[in-house]
Design an enzyme around this catalytic site. Structure first.
Site, PDB file in Angstrom:
ATOM      1  N   ASN A  11       0.872  -1.176   0.000  1.00  0.00           N
ATOM      2  CA  ASN A  11       0.000   0.000   0.000  1.00  0.00           C
ATOM      3  C   ASN A  11       0.909   1.225   0.000  1.00  0.00           C
ATOM      4  O   ASN A  11       1.523   1.550   1.020  1.00  0.00           O
ATOM      5  CB  ASN A  11      -0.891  -0.035   1.257  1.00  0.00           C
ATOM      6  N   TRP A  12       0.989   1.880  -1.138  1.00  0.00           N
ATOM      7  CA  TRP A  12       1.941   2.986  -1.278  1.00  0.00           C
ATOM      8  C   TRP A  12       1.429   4.276  -0.628  1.00  0.00           C
ATOM      9  O   TRP A  12       2.155   5.266  -0.571  1.00  0.00           O
ATOM     10  CB  TRP A  12       2.259   3.230  -2.764  1.00  0.00           C
ATOM     11  N   LYS A  13       0.176   4.274  -0.213  1.00  0.00           N
ATOM     12  CA  LYS A  13      -0.440   5.455   0.415  1.00  0.00           C
ATOM     13  C   LYS A  13      -0.217   6.694  -0.463  1.00  0.00           C
ATOM     14  O   LYS A  13      -0.210   6.563  -1.690  1.00  0.00           O
ATOM     15  CB  LYS A  13       0.098   5.627   1.844  1.00  0.00           C
ATOM     16  N   HIS A  97      -9.390   1.268   5.256  1.00  0.00           N
ATOM     17  CA  HIS A  97      -8.092   1.386   5.934  1.00  0.00           C
ATOM     18  C   HIS A  97      -8.248   2.290   7.159  1.00  0.00           C
ATOM     19  O   HIS A  97      -9.028   3.238   7.141  1.00  0.00           O
ATOM     20  CB  HIS A  97      -7.057   1.977   4.965  1.00  0.00           C
ATOM     21  N   GLU A  99      -6.536   4.616   8.249  1.00  0.00           N
ATOM     22  CA  GLU A  99      -6.325   6.050   7.985  1.00  0.00           C
ATOM     23  C   GLU A  99      -7.584   6.667   7.391  1.00  0.00           C
ATOM     24  O   GLU A  99      -7.902   7.834   7.650  1.00  0.00           O
ATOM     25  CB  GLU A  99      -5.104   6.222   7.058  1.00  0.00           C
ATOM     26  N   GLU A 171      -5.117  -4.903  10.691  1.00  0.00           N
ATOM     27  CA  GLU A 171      -4.076  -3.896  10.876  1.00  0.00           C
ATOM     28  C   GLU A 171      -4.311  -3.190  12.209  1.00  0.00           C
ATOM     29  O   GLU A 171      -5.113  -2.247  12.282  1.00  0.00           O
ATOM     30  CB  GLU A 171      -4.125  -2.867   9.739  1.00  0.00           C
ATOM     31  N   GLY A 177       2.956   2.152  10.936  1.00  0.00           N
ATOM     32  CA  GLY A 177       3.939   3.223  10.799  1.00  0.00           C
ATOM     33  C   GLY A 177       4.651   3.567  12.097  1.00  0.00           C
ATOM     34  O   GLY A 177       5.316   4.591  12.184  1.00  0.00           O
ATOM     35  N   SER A 217       3.785  -2.256  10.342  1.00  0.00           N
ATOM     36  CA  SER A 217       5.244  -2.362  10.522  1.00  0.00           C
ATOM     37  C   SER A 217       5.806  -3.728  10.125  1.00  0.00           C
ATOM     38  O   SER A 217       6.690  -4.256  10.796  1.00  0.00           O
ATOM     39  CB  SER A 217       5.625  -2.002  11.961  1.00  0.00           C
ATOM     40  N   GLY A 238       3.032  -1.014   4.285  1.00  0.00           N
ATOM     41  CA  GLY A 238       3.144   0.401   3.941  1.00  0.00           C
ATOM     42  C   GLY A 238       4.590   0.752   3.637  1.00  0.00           C
ATOM     43  O   GLY A 238       5.114   0.489   2.553  1.00  0.00           O
ATOM     44  N   GLY A 239       5.282   1.305   4.617  1.00  0.00           N
ATOM     45  CA  GLY A 239       6.639   1.830   4.445  1.00  0.00           C
ATOM     46  C   GLY A 239       7.598   0.922   3.688  1.00  0.00           C
ATOM     47  O   GLY A 239       8.282   1.363   2.752  1.00  0.00           O
TER      48      GLY A 239
HETATM   49  P1  13P Z   1       3.353   0.323   7.711  1.00  0.00           P
HETATM   50  O1  13P Z   1       3.834  -0.976   7.069  1.00  0.00           O
HETATM   51  O2  13P Z   1       4.100   1.517   7.229  1.00  0.00           O
HETATM   52  O3  13P Z   1       3.274   0.204   9.189  1.00  0.00           O
HETATM   53  O4  13P Z   1       1.831   0.527   7.187  1.00  0.00           O
HETATM   54  C1  13P Z   1       0.936  -0.503   7.295  1.00  0.00           C
HETATM   55  C2  13P Z   1      -0.284  -0.153   6.532  1.00  0.00           C
HETATM   56  O5  13P Z   1      -1.029   0.736   6.925  1.00  0.00           O
HETATM   57  C3  13P Z   1      -0.566  -0.893   5.288  1.00  0.00           C
HETATM   58  O6  13P Z   1      -1.843  -0.647   4.807  1.00  0.00           O
END
Ligand code: 13P
Length: 254
Positions: A11-13, A97, A99, A171, A177, A217, A238-239
């Site tokens: 997920n590149w956000k 998600h 967020e 999640e 993050g 993470s 994510g990251g």
């Molecule tokens: P991180 O891997 O950066 O913690 O993000 C997880 C995430 O929200 C994937 O959708």
């Protein structure tokens, strides 16, 4: 390992411009060319979907939107429909998600509408659920997750059908993050709970087929332990999905 096919999803956000997106997906395609037995998916920002779709070419990388509206079209400034995602080449869509839930006030009710619309369109929903730190520390984890599942999949429950292709992602909000990962045992406990919920709400076969991803993470140094748990079928990352070296390591989690 379970018999469900593992899925590693990036997920590149709200990161990467179009050129960076193309370069990254080309590296992922080259690095997974000979790889068998694992599905790979990327969810770039909307503006890069078309270019990433072209760059994917014939390689087996699935493309997802990060969100969608439940209507097909209309006066919804700033929104994007599932039909538009399909036109851009998406096969999947991330829905609910944390967020989106916390920063953009999405509710289980609208998430349910999105899951329904995606399913009608033939887009595979990746439904995200997860508890906050406060909820975990208050001993409310399972109650919160049950409510999210009951309400976000209310249409599925009314129809009595959950497609086996549906993907769920656990999640924990406190792990996103933050560098704090749920331990494999903590994650497994929740994944098992989710699978039991599917079994109770639908049937054993559905529960045994639906993939449940862990997100929060996930990094090259913790992915193997997470993936060795019985009910963890993949990762939503994510990251660590933004760099080809770390993402390719995650894809080769073994
Ligand atoms: P991180 O891997 O950066 O913690 O993000 C997880 C995430 O929200 C994937 O959708």
């Amino acid at each position: 390992m379970t018999k469900r096919r593992p899925l590693i999803a990036g997920n590149w956000k709200m990161n990467l411009n179009i050129d960076d997106s193309i370069n990254l997906v080309r590296e992922i395609a080259a690095g997974t060319d000979q790889l068998e037995g694992v599905d790979v998916l990327v969810a770039p920002p909307f503006t890069a979907l078309g270019a990433v779709r072209n760059a994917i070419g014939d390689s087996r990388i699935f493309l997802a939107g990060q969100n969608m509206h439940w209507e097909m079209s209309g006066a919804y400034t700033g929104e994007i429909s599932g039909m538009m995602l399909k036109e851009a080449g998406c096969t999947h869509v991330i829905i609910g998600h944390s967020e989106r839930r916390s920063l953009f006030k999405e509710t289980n009710q609208t998430i349910d509408l999105k899951v329904k619309a995606a399913t009608l369109l033939g887009l595979v929903p990746i439904l995200c659920i997860g508890e906050t730190l406060e909820q975990r520390e208050g001993g409310q984890t399972f109650e919160v997750l049950k409510e999210q599942l009951d309400l976000s999949l209310n249409n599925y429950r009314s129809d009595g059908i959950m497609r086996h292709s549906t993907i769920l992602a656990y999640e924990p909000v406190w792990a996103i993050g933050t560098g704090k990962t749920a331990t494999p045992l903590q994650a497994q406990e929740v994944h098992r709970f989710i699978r039991e919920w599917i079994e109770e709400s639908f049937d054993t076969k559905t529960a045994s087929r639906v993939r449940i991803l862990y997100g929060g993470s996930v990094k090259p140094d913790n992915v193997k332990d997470l993936m060795s748990e019985q009910d963890i079928d993949g990762a939503l990352v994510g990251g660590a999905s933004l760099k080809e070296d770390s993402f390719l390591k995650l894809i080769r989690f073994d």
